[in-house]
Scaffold this motif. Sequence first.
Motif, PDB file in Angstrom:
ATOM      1  N   TRP A  62       0.827  -1.324   0.039  1.00  0.00           N
ATOM      2  CA  TRP A  62       0.162  -0.124   0.010  1.00  0.00           C
ATOM      3  C   TRP A  62       0.839   1.202   0.151  1.00  0.00           C
ATOM      4  O   TRP A  62       2.249   1.139   0.639  1.00  0.00           O
ATOM      5  CB  TRP A  62      -0.964   0.016   1.221  1.00  0.00           C
ATOM      6  N   GLY A  63       0.376   2.434  -0.734  1.00  0.00           N
ATOM      7  CA  GLY A  63       1.112   3.632  -0.724  1.00  0.00           C
ATOM      8  C   GLY A  63       0.293   4.762  -0.468  1.00  0.00           C
ATOM      9  O   GLY A  63      -0.766   4.705  -0.857  1.00  0.00           O
ATOM     10  N   THR A  64       0.617   5.786   0.385  1.00  0.00           N
ATOM     11  CA  THR A  64      -0.477   6.664   0.585  1.00  0.00           C
ATOM     12  C   THR A  64       0.582   7.985   0.437  1.00  0.00           C
ATOM     13  O   THR A  64       1.578   8.190   1.068  1.00  0.00           O
ATOM     14  CB  THR A  64      -0.880   6.805   1.901  1.00  0.00           C
ATOM     15  N   ILE A 106      -1.764   1.883   7.710  1.00  0.00           N
ATOM     16  CA  ILE A 106      -0.337   2.280   8.302  1.00  0.00           C
ATOM     17  C   ILE A 106       0.357   2.861   7.212  1.00  0.00           C
ATOM     18  O   ILE A 106       1.271   3.848   7.543  1.00  0.00           O
ATOM     19  CB  ILE A 106       0.364   0.733   8.548  1.00  0.00           C
ATOM     20  N   SER A 107      -0.045   2.711   6.169  1.00  0.00           N
ATOM     21  CA  SER A 107       0.889   3.576   4.938  1.00  0.00           C
ATOM     22  C   SER A 107       0.411   5.027   5.201  1.00  0.00           C
ATOM     23  O   SER A 107       1.409   6.023   5.035  1.00  0.00           O
ATOM     24  CB  SER A 107       0.499   3.094   3.636  1.00  0.00           C
ATOM     25  N   ALA A 108      -0.723   5.292   5.438  1.00  0.00           N
ATOM     26  CA  ALA A 108      -1.155   6.525   5.609  1.00  0.00           C
ATOM     27  C   ALA A 108      -0.598   7.290   6.998  1.00  0.00           C
ATOM     28  O   ALA A 108      -0.161   8.513   7.009  1.00  0.00           O
ATOM     29  CB  ALA A 108      -2.673   6.635   5.578  1.00  0.00           C
ATOM     30  N   GLN A 109      -0.568   6.340   7.998  1.00  0.00           N
ATOM     31  CA  GLN A 109       0.057   6.853   9.170  1.00  0.00           C
ATOM     32  C   GLN A 109       1.575   7.208   8.854  1.00  0.00           C
ATOM     33  O   GLN A 109       2.023   8.079   9.485  1.00  0.00           O
ATOM     34  CB  GLN A 109       0.016   5.824  10.133  1.00  0.00           C
ATOM     35  N   LYS A 110       2.360   6.607   8.328  1.00  0.00           N
ATOM     36  CA  LYS A 110       3.543   6.896   7.920  1.00  0.00           C
ATOM     37  C   LYS A 110       3.814   8.047   7.278  1.00  0.00           C
ATOM     38  O   LYS A 110       4.706   8.877   7.536  1.00  0.00           O
ATOM     39  CB  LYS A 110       4.285   5.807   7.163  1.00  0.00           C
ATOM     40  N   PHE A 158       8.703   3.154  12.197  1.00  0.00           N
ATOM     41  CA  PHE A 158       9.582   2.353  11.563  1.00  0.00           C
ATOM     42  C   PHE A 158       9.518   2.554  10.321  1.00  0.00           C
ATOM     43  O   PHE A 158       8.660   3.280   9.879  1.00  0.00           O
ATOM     44  CB  PHE A 158       9.105   0.704  12.127  1.00  0.00           C
ATOM     45  N   GLY A 159      10.338   1.784   9.569  1.00  0.00           N
ATOM     46  CA  GLY A 159      10.737   2.330   8.071  1.00  0.00           C
ATOM     47  C   GLY A 159       9.393   2.420   7.059  1.00  0.00           C
ATOM     48  O   GLY A 159       8.502   1.416   7.291  1.00  0.00           O
ATOM     49  N   GLY A 160       9.480   3.305   6.101  1.00  0.00           N
ATOM     50  CA  GLY A 160       8.535   3.261   5.154  1.00  0.00           C
ATOM     51  C   GLY A 160       7.827   4.762   4.867  1.00  0.00           C
ATOM     52  O   GLY A 160       7.170   4.636   3.968  1.00  0.00           O
ATOM     53  N   GLY A 161       8.159   5.596   5.732  1.00  0.00           N
ATOM     54  CA  GLY A 161       7.668   7.056   5.501  1.00  0.00           C
ATOM     55  C   GLY A 161       8.734   7.808   5.229  1.00  0.00           C
ATOM     56  O   GLY A 161       9.699   8.033   5.738  1.00  0.00           O
ATOM     57  N   VAL A 220       6.922  19.503   0.191  1.00  0.00           N
ATOM     58  CA  VAL A 220       5.367  19.539  -0.434  1.00  0.00           C
ATOM     59  C   VAL A 220       4.439  18.479   0.378  1.00  0.00           C
ATOM     60  O   VAL A 220       3.100  18.374  -0.196  1.00  0.00           O
ATOM     61  CB  VAL A 220       5.341  19.215  -2.071  1.00  0.00           C
ATOM     62  N   GLY A 221       4.891  17.663   0.917  1.00  0.00           N
ATOM     63  CA  GLY A 221       4.095  16.438   1.648  1.00  0.00           C
ATOM     64  C   GLY A 221       4.899  15.419   1.921  1.00  0.00           C
ATOM     65  O   GLY A 221       6.249  15.620   2.257  1.00  0.00           O
ATOM     66  N   SER A 222       4.433  13.983   2.073  1.00  0.00           N
ATOM     67  CA  SER A 222       5.078  12.767   2.416  1.00  0.00           C
ATOM     68  C   SER A 222       4.613  11.694   1.839  1.00  0.00           C
ATOM     69  O   SER A 222       3.380  11.634   1.540  1.00  0.00           O
ATOM     70  CB  SER A 222       5.162  12.638   3.842  1.00  0.00           C
ATOM     71  N   ILE A 223       5.383  10.676   1.610  1.00  0.00           N
ATOM     72  CA  ILE A 223       4.724   9.169   1.137  1.00  0.00           C
ATOM     73  C   ILE A 223       4.840   8.319   2.165  1.00  0.00           C
ATOM     74  O   ILE A 223       5.940   8.476   2.852  1.00  0.00           O
ATOM     75  CB  ILE A 223       5.559   8.801  -0.121  1.00  0.00           C
ATOM     76  N   GLY A 224       3.826   7.295   2.269  1.00  0.00           N
ATOM     77  CA  GLY A 224       4.004   6.291   3.425  1.00  0.00           C
ATOM     78  C   GLY A 224       3.774   4.904   2.417  1.00  0.00           C
ATOM     79  O   GLY A 224       2.862   4.907   1.817  1.00  0.00           O
ATOM     80  N   VAL A 225       4.594   4.051   2.999  1.00  0.00           N
ATOM     81  CA  VAL A 225       4.542   2.572   2.190  1.00  0.00           C
ATOM     82  C   VAL A 225       4.517   1.462   3.238  1.00  0.00           C
ATOM     83  O   VAL A 225       5.225   1.487   4.144  1.00  0.00           O
ATOM     84  CB  VAL A 225       5.710   2.344   1.196  1.00  0.00           C
ATOM     85  N   SER A 226       3.503   0.639   3.014  1.00  0.00           N
ATOM     86  CA  SER A 226       3.345  -0.419   4.148  1.00  0.00           C
ATOM     87  C   SER A 226       2.890  -1.780   3.370  1.00  0.00           C
ATOM     88  O   SER A 226       2.066  -1.659   2.516  1.00  0.00           O
ATOM     89  CB  SER A 226       2.570  -0.073   5.253  1.00  0.00           C
ATOM     90  N   GLY A 227       3.471  -2.706   3.803  1.00  0.00           N
ATOM     91  CA  GLY A 227       3.074  -4.274   3.288  1.00  0.00           C
ATOM     92  C   GLY A 227       4.006  -5.384   3.412  1.00  0.00           C
ATOM     93  O   GLY A 227       3.833  -6.493   3.130  1.00  0.00           O
TER      94      GLY A 227
END
Length: 270
Positions: free
Chosen positions: A71-73, A101-105, A174-177, A188-195
Amino acid sequence: MTRRTQRTRPIIVSLAMFALGATLPAFAQAGHSNAAGAAAACKLLPTYSQLKAALAAARAEANGGFNLDMWGTVVNRDGVVCAVAFTGADRGSQWPGSRAISAQKANTANAFSLPKLSLSTADLFSAVQPGGSLFGLQASNPVDVSVAYRGDAEDYGTAKDPMVGGRIGGVNVFGGGLALYNAQGVLVGSIGVSGDSSCADHNIAWRTRNTLKLDHVPGGVGPDKTRPDNIVYDITAAPGLALGVSASGWGHPACSPTATTIAGQLPPVQ
């Protein structure tokens, strides 16, 4: 008393219906306004299609994890969710819990990065442990569950994901953000990745950001100045401490030797 109650009840019901009728258009207008505002606020960030393509390309590479779908947000500088995507065949092809979790990151990397200093979620692991300099940070900004779980699940991970336009909140350590900086060096913002494993998540997030060309990172806390917000593997064993000690204070646990090697070979920031 009985007659009076019977006579006043329709009046009360009518007033309630009048109030509801007067309120519904206001909510509709507010929702439309919020959607339009979110679209304007996300104009500096990747579209849903751009995020999905970049995430899929990064997931397809070896990342030192379990070779799982992701997932990515993406959120903007105000923490508003701009896009949510997944890499699998459908929304059940990756851990359902990793969507939030991806959004949280993404929220975390945005919330604790500055125009001249990027903090990845991986950087925060050691600092929030008991006795760490940021202990308690992980409980400071709870996820807004009304944003995380609203809407129709069939829309999760699509261009119509119900999280889009909402402020998700949350802190993940933990890692992914990763924070996103454009070619002008603007945060300009951020990305979060989880899975996958947290280390693989970081590697995938890094490669996704690089593909999107939003890695013009000005600085960070990591020792590698060509990758200033990269994951730091400097935790060593210490007597009486299950997690060990990070030499820099920004260390993250190692997940696998392969993930550690890959992190050191990730593309330098722009």
